[in-house]
Every structure is written in structure tokens, then in C-alpha cells.
Design a protein around this motif. Structure first.
Motif, PDB file in Angstrom:
ATOM      1  N   THR A  78       0.843  -1.201   0.000  1.00  0.00           N
ATOM      2  CA  THR A  78       0.000   0.000   0.000  1.00  0.00           C
ATOM      3  C   THR A  78       0.876   1.249   0.000  1.00  0.00           C
ATOM      4  O   THR A  78       0.627   2.197  -0.749  1.00  0.00           O
ATOM      5  CB  THR A  78      -0.940   0.004   1.217  1.00  0.00           C
ATOM      6  OG1 THR A  78      -1.787  -1.144   1.140  1.00  0.00           O
ATOM      7  CG2 THR A  78      -1.787   1.265   1.257  1.00  0.00           C
ATOM      8  N   LEU A  79       1.911   1.249   0.823  1.00  0.00           N
ATOM      9  CA  LEU A  79       2.835   2.388   0.854  1.00  0.00           C
ATOM     10  C   LEU A  79       3.522   2.567  -0.500  1.00  0.00           C
ATOM     11  O   LEU A  79       3.738   3.694  -0.955  1.00  0.00           O
ATOM     12  CB  LEU A  79       3.889   2.194   1.949  1.00  0.00           C
ATOM     13  CG  LEU A  79       3.393   2.301   3.386  1.00  0.00           C
ATOM     14  CD1 LEU A  79       4.493   1.892   4.366  1.00  0.00           C
ATOM     15  CD2 LEU A  79       2.895   3.705   3.682  1.00  0.00           C
ATOM     16  N   ALA A  80       3.845   1.464  -1.158  1.00  0.00           N
ATOM     17  CA  ALA A  80       4.506   1.542  -2.466  1.00  0.00           C
ATOM     18  C   ALA A  80       3.589   2.168  -3.516  1.00  0.00           C
ATOM     19  O   ALA A  80       4.054   2.927  -4.378  1.00  0.00           O
ATOM     20  CB  ALA A  80       4.945   0.151  -2.920  1.00  0.00           C
ATOM     21  N   THR A  81       2.314   1.886  -3.460  1.00  0.00           N
ATOM     22  CA  THR A  81       1.406   2.455  -4.455  1.00  0.00           C
ATOM     23  C   THR A  81       1.128   3.931  -4.190  1.00  0.00           C
ATOM     24  O   THR A  81       0.811   4.678  -5.119  1.00  0.00           O
ATOM     25  CB  THR A  81       0.064   1.703  -4.518  1.00  0.00           C
ATOM     26  OG1 THR A  81      -0.573   1.763  -3.245  1.00  0.00           O
ATOM     27  CG2 THR A  81       0.264   0.263  -4.928  1.00  0.00           C
ATOM     28  N   GLN A  82       1.281   4.372  -2.963  1.00  0.00           N
ATOM     29  CA  GLN A  82       1.003   5.774  -2.634  1.00  0.00           C
ATOM     30  C   GLN A  82       2.049   6.739  -3.158  1.00  0.00           C
ATOM     31  O   GLN A  82       1.781   7.930  -3.259  1.00  0.00           O
ATOM     32  CB  GLN A  82       0.860   5.937  -1.118  1.00  0.00           C
ATOM     33  CG  GLN A  82      -0.385   5.298  -0.567  1.00  0.00           C
ATOM     34  CD  GLN A  82      -0.464   5.391   0.935  1.00  0.00           C
ATOM     35  OE1 GLN A  82       0.502   5.746   1.611  1.00  0.00           O
ATOM     36  NE2 GLN A  82      -1.615   5.052   1.482  1.00  0.00           N
ATOM     37  N   VAL A  83       3.228   6.259  -3.508  1.00  0.00           N
ATOM     38  CA  VAL A  83       4.279   7.169  -3.961  1.00  0.00           C
ATOM     39  C   VAL A  83       4.137   7.553  -5.426  1.00  0.00           C
ATOM     40  O   VAL A  83       4.772   8.493  -5.887  1.00  0.00           O
ATOM     41  CB  VAL A  83       5.698   6.587  -3.738  1.00  0.00           C
ATOM     42  CG1 VAL A  83       5.893   6.217  -2.290  1.00  0.00           C
ATOM     43  CG2 VAL A  83       5.961   5.405  -4.636  1.00  0.00           C
ATOM     44  N   HIS A  84       3.314   6.841  -6.164  1.00  0.00           N
ATOM     45  CA  HIS A  84       3.193   7.117  -7.591  1.00  0.00           C
ATOM     46  C   HIS A  84       2.422   8.406  -7.838  1.00  0.00           C
ATOM     47  O   HIS A  84       1.429   8.694  -7.177  1.00  0.00           O
ATOM     48  CB  HIS A  84       2.525   5.947  -8.314  1.00  0.00           C
ATOM     49  CG  HIS A  84       3.385   4.726  -8.300  1.00  0.00           C
ATOM     50  ND1 HIS A  84       4.497   4.607  -9.092  1.00  0.00           N
ATOM     51  CD2 HIS A  84       3.327   3.600  -7.564  1.00  0.00           C
ATOM     52  CE1 HIS A  84       5.076   3.454  -8.857  1.00  0.00           C
ATOM     53  NE2 HIS A  84       4.384   2.824  -7.920  1.00  0.00           N
ATOM     54  N   ALA A  85       2.900   9.158  -8.796  1.00  0.00           N
ATOM     55  CA  ALA A  85       2.266  10.431  -9.143  1.00  0.00           C
ATOM     56  C   ALA A  85       0.962  10.163  -9.910  1.00  0.00           C
ATOM     57  O   ALA A  85       0.767   9.094 -10.468  1.00  0.00           O
ATOM     58  CB  ALA A  85       3.218  11.257  -9.994  1.00  0.00           C
ATOM     59  N   TYR A  86       0.124  11.161  -9.932  1.00  0.00           N
ATOM     60  CA  TYR A  86      -1.111  11.051 -10.693  1.00  0.00           C
ATOM     61  C   TYR A  86      -0.814  11.016 -12.183  1.00  0.00           C
ATOM     62  O   TYR A  86       0.213  11.500 -12.638  1.00  0.00           O
ATOM     63  CB  TYR A  86      -2.033  12.237 -10.381  1.00  0.00           C
ATOM     64  CG  TYR A  86      -2.585  12.206  -8.985  1.00  0.00           C
ATOM     65  CD1 TYR A  86      -3.602  11.328  -8.664  1.00  0.00           C
ATOM     66  CD2 TYR A  86      -2.086  13.040  -8.003  1.00  0.00           C
ATOM     67  CE1 TYR A  86      -4.113  11.277  -7.374  1.00  0.00           C
ATOM     68  CE2 TYR A  86      -2.579  13.011  -6.717  1.00  0.00           C
ATOM     69  CZ  TYR A  86      -3.599  12.126  -6.410  1.00  0.00           C
ATOM     70  OH  TYR A  86      -4.083  12.083  -5.136  1.00  0.00           O
ATOM     71  N   ASN A  87      -1.744  10.456 -12.937  1.00  0.00           N
ATOM     72  CA  ASN A  87      -1.602  10.422 -14.392  1.00  0.00           C
ATOM     73  C   ASN A  87      -1.505  11.836 -14.939  1.00  0.00           C
ATOM     74  O   ASN A  87      -2.098  12.759 -14.394  1.00  0.00           O
ATOM     75  CB  ASN A  87      -2.816   9.755 -15.035  1.00  0.00           C
ATOM     76  CG  ASN A  87      -2.965   8.320 -14.604  1.00  0.00           C
ATOM     77  OD1 ASN A  87      -2.001   7.667 -14.253  1.00  0.00           O
ATOM     78  ND2 ASN A  87      -4.172   7.820 -14.631  1.00  0.00           N
ATOM     79  N   ALA A  88      -0.772  11.976 -15.996  1.00  0.00           N
ATOM     80  CA  ALA A  88      -0.687  13.246 -16.699  1.00  0.00           C
ATOM     81  C   ALA A  88      -1.184  13.026 -18.120  1.00  0.00           C
ATOM     82  O   ALA A  88      -0.940  11.985 -18.722  1.00  0.00           O
ATOM     83  CB  ALA A  88       0.746  13.761 -16.708  1.00  0.00           C
ATOM     84  N   TYR A  89      -1.905  13.985 -18.637  1.00  0.00           N
ATOM     85  CA  TYR A  89      -2.459  13.877 -19.982  1.00  0.00           C
ATOM     86  C   TYR A  89      -1.872  14.955 -20.855  1.00  0.00           C
ATOM     87  O   TYR A  89      -1.735  16.096 -20.448  1.00  0.00           O
ATOM     88  CB  TYR A  89      -3.984  14.013 -19.942  1.00  0.00           C
ATOM     89  CG  TYR A  89      -4.653  12.881 -19.204  1.00  0.00           C
ATOM     90  CD1 TYR A  89      -5.065  11.751 -19.885  1.00  0.00           C
ATOM     91  CD2 TYR A  89      -4.842  12.936 -17.828  1.00  0.00           C
ATOM     92  CE1 TYR A  89      -5.666  10.699 -19.216  1.00  0.00           C
ATOM     93  CE2 TYR A  89      -5.439  11.882 -17.137  1.00  0.00           C
ATOM     94  CZ  TYR A  89      -5.854  10.781 -17.848  1.00  0.00           C
ATOM     95  OH  TYR A  89      -6.439   9.734 -17.182  1.00  0.00           O
ATOM     96  N   ASN A  90      -1.517  14.587 -22.076  1.00  0.00           N
ATOM     97  CA  ASN A  90      -0.949  15.536 -23.027  1.00  0.00           C
ATOM     98  C   ASN A  90      -1.769  15.506 -24.311  1.00  0.00           C
ATOM     99  O   ASN A  90      -2.120  14.439 -24.797  1.00  0.00           O
ATOM    100  CB  ASN A  90       0.509  15.175 -23.367  1.00  0.00           C
ATOM    101  CG  ASN A  90       1.398  15.269 -22.158  1.00  0.00           C
ATOM    102  OD1 ASN A  90       1.271  16.179 -21.369  1.00  0.00           O
ATOM    103  ND2 ASN A  90       2.285  14.313 -22.022  1.00  0.00           N
ATOM    104  N   ASP A  91      -2.041  16.672 -24.851  1.00  0.00           N
ATOM    105  CA  ASP A  91      -2.729  16.796 -26.137  1.00  0.00           C
ATOM    106  C   ASP A  91      -1.669  16.894 -27.221  1.00  0.00           C
ATOM    107  O   ASP A  91      -0.823  17.790 -27.195  1.00  0.00           O
ATOM    108  CB  ASP A  91      -3.612  18.049 -26.132  1.00  0.00           C
ATOM    109  CG  ASP A  91      -4.306  18.280 -27.466  1.00  0.00           C
ATOM    110  OD1 ASP A  91      -4.354  17.357 -28.287  1.00  0.00           O
ATOM    111  OD2 ASP A  91      -4.795  19.409 -27.671  1.00  0.00           O
TER     112      ASP A  91
END
Length: 93
Positions: A78-91
Motif C-alpha cells: 500500500t505504501l509503495a502504491t502511494q508514492v506514484h504520481a497522478y496520471n498526466a495527460y498531453n494533447d
């Protein structure tokens, strides 16, 4: 399968509306210092977590098992998954 079908439907709709654009999603790499809490928690039970690559992180997490405490590994994951940044979207045009 439902999520894949939903993603495909959304992609078709976006393509129909914006045929000359592409929307790309990517996951930015997590900052190394965001793993500190995970590494400290694992160290309390004598485990070392290697965050140098995804494979080594996965191997470290798989090895960090306390037989008398089955929830320990779940907490680390659970701690490992919390470090990931949110998705970023590019046009992209």
C-alpha cells in the motif's frame, strides 16, 4: 473487460470529435524521496527495499514477508502504491 470496453468507447468518441488530436496518458516517475516512508517501515522488520527499478522494487516487496504478520506485506505494498504520481495527460496534434 468492462474497463477496456469503456476505454475503447471513450477513445472512439474522442477520435470522432477530434480526429487530428491524440490524448496521451503517462505516469510521471515518482520522486525517490517519496519512498522514504516505505523504506523506513520495511527496515523496522529487517528488510531492505530496492527502489532503483520497478523489477527490483517488486522483488524487494515479494521478499518482505513476516510469516507471523500477514498484514505487514500488504501495508508495504500500500505504501509503495502511494508514492506514484497522478496520471498526466498531453494533447498531441
Amino acid at each position: 473487460e468492462w474497463m477496456i470496453l469503456a476505454n475503447e468507447s471513450v477513445a472512439r468518441r474522442i477520435h470522432a470529435t477530434y480526429p487530428t488530436h491524440a490524448i496521451l496518458r503517462h505516469h510521471p516517475l515518482p520522486r525517490r524521496d517519496h519512498f522514504d516512508n516505505l523504506v523506513r517501515c520495511a527496515a523496522t522488520a529487517g528488510f531492505t527495499i530496492d527502489t532503483s527499478t520497478n523489477k527490483r522494487l517488486s522483488q524487494s516487496l515479494a521478499a518482505a514477508v513476516v510469516p507471523s504478520d500477514p498484514s505487514f506485506n500488504k501495508i508495504l505494498r500500500t505504501l509503495a502504491t502511494q508514492v506514484h504520481a497522478y496520471n498526466a495527460y498531453n494533447d498531441v496534434r
